[in-house]
Scaffold this active site. Sequence first.
Site, PDB file in Angstrom:
ATOM      1  N   GLU A 310      10.812 -34.688 -17.744  1.00  0.00           N
ATOM      2  CA  GLU A 310      10.768 -36.128 -18.065  1.00  0.00           C
ATOM      3  C   GLU A 310      11.816 -36.926 -17.299  1.00  0.00           C
ATOM      4  O   GLU A 310      12.332 -37.925 -17.794  1.00  0.00           O
ATOM      5  CB  GLU A 310      10.931 -36.338 -19.582  1.00  0.00           C
ATOM      6  N   GLU A 401       3.933 -31.242 -22.964  1.00  0.00           N
ATOM      7  CA  GLU A 401       4.320 -31.600 -24.338  1.00  0.00           C
ATOM      8  C   GLU A 401       3.333 -32.648 -24.815  1.00  0.00           C
ATOM      9  O   GLU A 401       3.109 -33.641 -24.127  1.00  0.00           O
ATOM     10  CB  GLU A 401       5.718 -32.244 -24.410  1.00  0.00           C
TER      11      GLU A 401
END
Length: 460
Positions: A310, A401
């Site tokens: 991320e 995720e």
Amino acid sequence: MLRTGLAIAALVGFAAAQTVTLQAESATLSGVTVASSVAGFTGTGYVEGFDESADKITFTYNATESKLYDLSLLYNGPYGDKYTYVVLNSAGGSQVSLPSTTTWTTVSAGQVLLAAGANTIEIQNNWGWYLIDAITLTPSAARGPHKITTTPVNKNANADAKALLSYLGSIYGKSILSGQQDQASLDWVTQNVGKTPAILGVDLMDYTESRISRGASSIDVDHAIAHAKKGGIVTFVWHWGSPVGLYETTAQPWWSGFYTVATDFDIADTLAEPTGANYTLLIKDIDTIAVQLKKLQDAGVPVLWRPLHEAEGAWFWWGAKGPEACKQLWHILYERLTTHHKLNNLIWVWNSVSPAWYPGDSVVDIVSADTYAEGDHGPISATYNNLLSLTNDSKIIAATEVGSIMDPAQLKAYQADWVYFCVWSGDYISAGKWNSLEFVKKVYADEYVLTLDEVQGWKG
Ligand SMILES: *[C@@H]1O[C@H](CO)[C@@H](O)[C@H](O)[C@H]1NC(C)=O
Ligand SMILES: *[C@@H]1O[C@H](CO)[C@@H](O)[C@H](O)[C@H]1NC(C)=O
Ligand SMILES: *[C@@H]1O[C@H](CO)[C@@H](O)[C@H](O)[C@H]1NC(C)=O
């Protein structure tokens, strides 16, 4: 009522009839009005006055069959950068960016799977203050076969890593692997759903000095080895606590030290001084986790390895100084682990979508994204398509995720060929809000979704 765009399309013949234009001024308007003072619009006017949250335009379109369409908006944005919210058939929806412009501009609003019969497409206010001229619907082009690479980028990749990437390539676009972050949450799935996820997601977070010295410990590597022994696949993320510079306050405790707001550690400054003490600490952390990855290699466990995750969000320190520092760190990590430590069991999973952040085809095996949309079981197709263009379809794509799991039927309909999903731990899987137990059971029973019992022998 026949809409203007339909009439025009009918006149220009079969090919052009593929694209349908629906004029905003002919749609059902709620709290908005037709105007014509900004020249250059199509049809007889445009719609303005998005200033209350309930304001919206509702387009209705009757489709002859259920089919996937590319949706575009024709808009004008004289009041700056805005967002609108597009909702198909009163369910789900997606935010669409409308950048500032003073000319009539077409912007992609992703794909919509129309049902046979009447469909509604709503343009809901969101940020408001934009002008809508029309929408267009074009049947999505059927995608050709994938062009993915299934040979690891590391020339010395061992047989386990090669087998893993090759296996993922063999199911890509045909199935999706189920995955669950955290051993306790995976056990919850086994006990409550009656099936075990194929992939166990775990973390190297608590294996570095700055955390161990403050009392952290982990047995995630042992969990991974045990899951692999049962015939499963493992993925590791690394919530890398900054090696130095932790604030250690009540608001920013040491254990949140991977967050940008919890440390003044500066990755750009550190990389600019390769002889500096902080650079040495960075390499020391990499060497420390190399010991754990080596244990996995020695146990015959290949790892879907997802460090620096991320990054583009900038909320972790490795992404806080922009793409250049992060890409440099990725290359350092890759070299240190593959060349120096001879870790040949790693499949390198990159986890940002923006092209500016991409570290390069030569150091990435899989591209991926993390997506959280509570209660939305949509296929995340806009992100999937962005990842497809990121590598020109040369790398396998994973949903590393998720909060809410994607509905398998929608994955197939939208051709969103995520090779695996991994649900985040705790409440995301078990509290019933992000995923109801009934929905999780349905997903795990779906033939498109592969579970631990169905991936036995994947090493060949
Ligand atoms: C669209 O379909 C509905 C029924 O599904 C029908 O009532 C309506 O007349 C149709 N509209 C047009 C423009 O064909
Ligand atoms: C190393 O990082 C710490 C924490 O951000 C910082 O206080 C220190 O000045 C850095 N050291 C050097 C030599 O840049
Ligand atoms: C993408 O792939 C196609 C077909 O393999 C090729 O023609 C094209 O040049 C590639 N584009 C990029 C940007 O690599």
